[in-house]
Design a protein around this motif. Sequence first.
Motif, PDB file in Angstrom:
ATOM      1  N   ASP A 140       0.557  -1.150   0.213  1.00 40.72           N
ATOM      2  CA  ASP A 140      -0.428  -0.063   0.030  1.00 40.72           C
ATOM      3  C   ASP A 140       0.688   1.315   0.309  1.00 40.72           C
ATOM      4  O   ASP A 140       0.599   2.728  -0.601  1.00 40.72           O
ATOM      5  CB  ASP A 140      -1.083   0.149   1.155  1.00 40.72           C
ATOM      6  N   GLN A 141       1.899   1.282   0.823  1.00 42.13           N
ATOM      7  CA  GLN A 141       2.578   2.455   0.928  1.00 42.13           C
ATOM      8  C   GLN A 141       3.345   2.396  -0.597  1.00 42.13           C
ATOM      9  O   GLN A 141       3.809   3.429  -0.710  1.00 42.13           O
ATOM     10  CB  GLN A 141       3.868   2.181   2.095  1.00 42.13           C
ATOM     11  N   ASP A 143       2.231   1.429  -3.436  1.00 42.32           N
ATOM     12  CA  ASP A 143       1.438   2.003  -4.565  1.00 42.32           C
ATOM     13  C   ASP A 143       1.576   3.342  -4.313  1.00 42.32           C
ATOM     14  O   ASP A 143       1.207   4.380  -5.354  1.00 42.32           O
ATOM     15  CB  ASP A 143      -0.080   1.487  -4.365  1.00 42.32           C
TER      16      ASP A 143
END
Length: 739
Positions: A140-141, A143
């Motif tokens: 997530d980081q 992305d």
Amino acid sequence: MATLLYRLGRASLRHRRLVAVVWLVVLVGLGIAAATLRGPTASNFTMPGTESQRAIDLLAERFPAASGATGTIAVKAPADGQLATPEGQALVKQVTQEAATLPGVVGAVDPYQSQAISPNGRYALIQVQFAGRADDVTDDQRDAYEQVGAQAEAQGWQIAPGGEVLGGEPEVGSTEALGVLVAAIVLVITFGSLVAAGMTMLNALIGVGVGMAGLYALSGTIELTSTAPILALMLGLAVGIDYSLFITSRHRQHLIEGLSPEEAVGRAVGTAGSAVVFAGATVVIALAGLAVVDIPFLTVMGLAAAGTVSIAVLVAITLAPALLGFAGHRVLPRRLRRAGSTAAAAPANGAAAGEPTGPEGAEDRSGFGFRWARLVTRLRVPVILVALLGLGLLAVPAPDMRLALPDASTAAAGSPARVNNDLVREGFGPGFTGRLAVLVTSDSPQATAAAAPQVAQLVQATDGVLAVAPPQTDPTGRTALLGVIPRSGPTDEATEDLVHDIRRQVADVDGADVLLTGATAIGIDVSEKLSDALPVYLLLVVGLSILLLMLVFRSILVPVKAALGFLLTVAATFGITVAVFQEGTLAGLVGLDTPGPLVSFLPILLIGILFGLAMDYEVFLVSRMREDYVHGDTARQATINGMGHGARVVTAAALIMISVFGGFVFLDDPVIKSMGFALAAGVAIDAFVVRMTIVPAVMSLLNTAAWWIPRWLDKVLPNVDVEGEGLRTHLAEKEPANV
């Protein structure tokens, strides 16, 4: 060993339901463990004991804020000079602020403060500092980081996030399934039976599933490099199919001869299974032997692959007999399934079984293997010369081989890492993509303060250095950090020379220790240590091959010939891989965008894996030659028989391995692509040129001398009975009721 495996094969078939359930429970249990205990893979390559690694460790201790992963956002304005305008400055500051507030980021440096603006006012670099290492950055980081600057891009600006933080685990997708599909087609053609082909493939898939699940279950406690699981999958799948193929082929032969399924599978595991155990052991020993190089990430890669090969061997000698028991006579083509098939059927169908079989006088010797063997033995001298010339030509580029850890310049075209790298090179030059770091440390702040300017001056005066940043000191004042920008790229030979030149320049600085590090320096140190270890490891593997084959064949010249053939395979494989991946010859055929140095651990891994596979084919071909020679055939006829009986199954095995390894060439990751290509090329060269051409020609040339061994050595060597002599004696003592 053959007698023990004979009993194991019969027991596995007799208790096939229990064996199948046990392996199913193991697969499910390890699958659950993998899902719950799986940890992240590592993309960094540590090298204990090197200067660059000591500097990295010191950097993490003295500059903890700078020890996390870094990113570089390249900004390109629509036109020259636009970064100097108020609108341009506002937009860049907005992107910088957006990057600074990303999850996992501790700060972003304004390029106007760091003066990271190109002379033409069109390019800027925003340095981003993450809290954790690259391996700790979540998907997530990552992305969110890749999406930075979306508003600026909508206004015509180009925003390209990059840096080590983008390094992730290579993904295995549908392209590799093409290799498995080709392998399945080869199995169907070889066996002439969908049941036999499907059962062999199922056996291999279960084995590789168990191996990979176990590997991922351990990844929470053992740090795996991102390429380790791919290598384990690649090798485990290939040998799993091959080992099951060997046993199934021999089992079908015995069924055609009229043996009961239980007796047939027992003899198949006792004979072909012995060769499988030996071949698997050589691969495992060679891969585990990577530990002698004393490089942690390489040791883990070798042990991970060795683990999947070990599972493949266990599955082949236990689960394969059980599945053969479930299949019964359905592993044979339809025309051979009638009850009471006898050896009389063998001459017409020996090829389908993988080996022409039947009474010695009625044996069909018109197959391709026999014809090829007769041709090679008759023209042995010209064949040897032509083969050696061809392999020599392939090996010509090998001396020019350069090793390095991969950087973004060779990433797939269009990937975020590659776009960022191209923009940085375009706006600032290649040196900005591979910055170096110099640490000056001492026991007192005064000594460090005195040494740092001297070091900066020496480094700046070194030919090939573009710029040196002012020193930054840690809170204690005892360590200073200087950033160095070279003129050349990370994998250029000039940068390698520069690293050595800087270390020589600062070696005599008094009052402080000076350490050079950075991703580029680490890559150079890793490559040099691997290059130094390569001859030692090659000598170890060659010596091991001679010893192992001496045990198997009770001969001096056969092992020496096998080892020399292995060296020919390695040289030719290195040459063709260098030509394609380093020099760019026909690079488009393998989907390679940018040629460059080979990944530093590829040669040593290639030696370990090809060693095991080469011994595999050597045993399957030459063991039959020795068997017939011992039973009274002339040396020449024994050579022809060995080729005639083994050519079909070795050809199928090689094609399967080439297909599986070749499937990984379709991956975008250049490291995995080069590994798949080198292994596929190596198997093709070793199986078809060395083992099936040079070996029979040389064996024919040596004649009876091939089997000579000093009497004292014959007595000293233990009898491992890979050929099953002990099993034949055991069967001869039993009642013929087994058939």
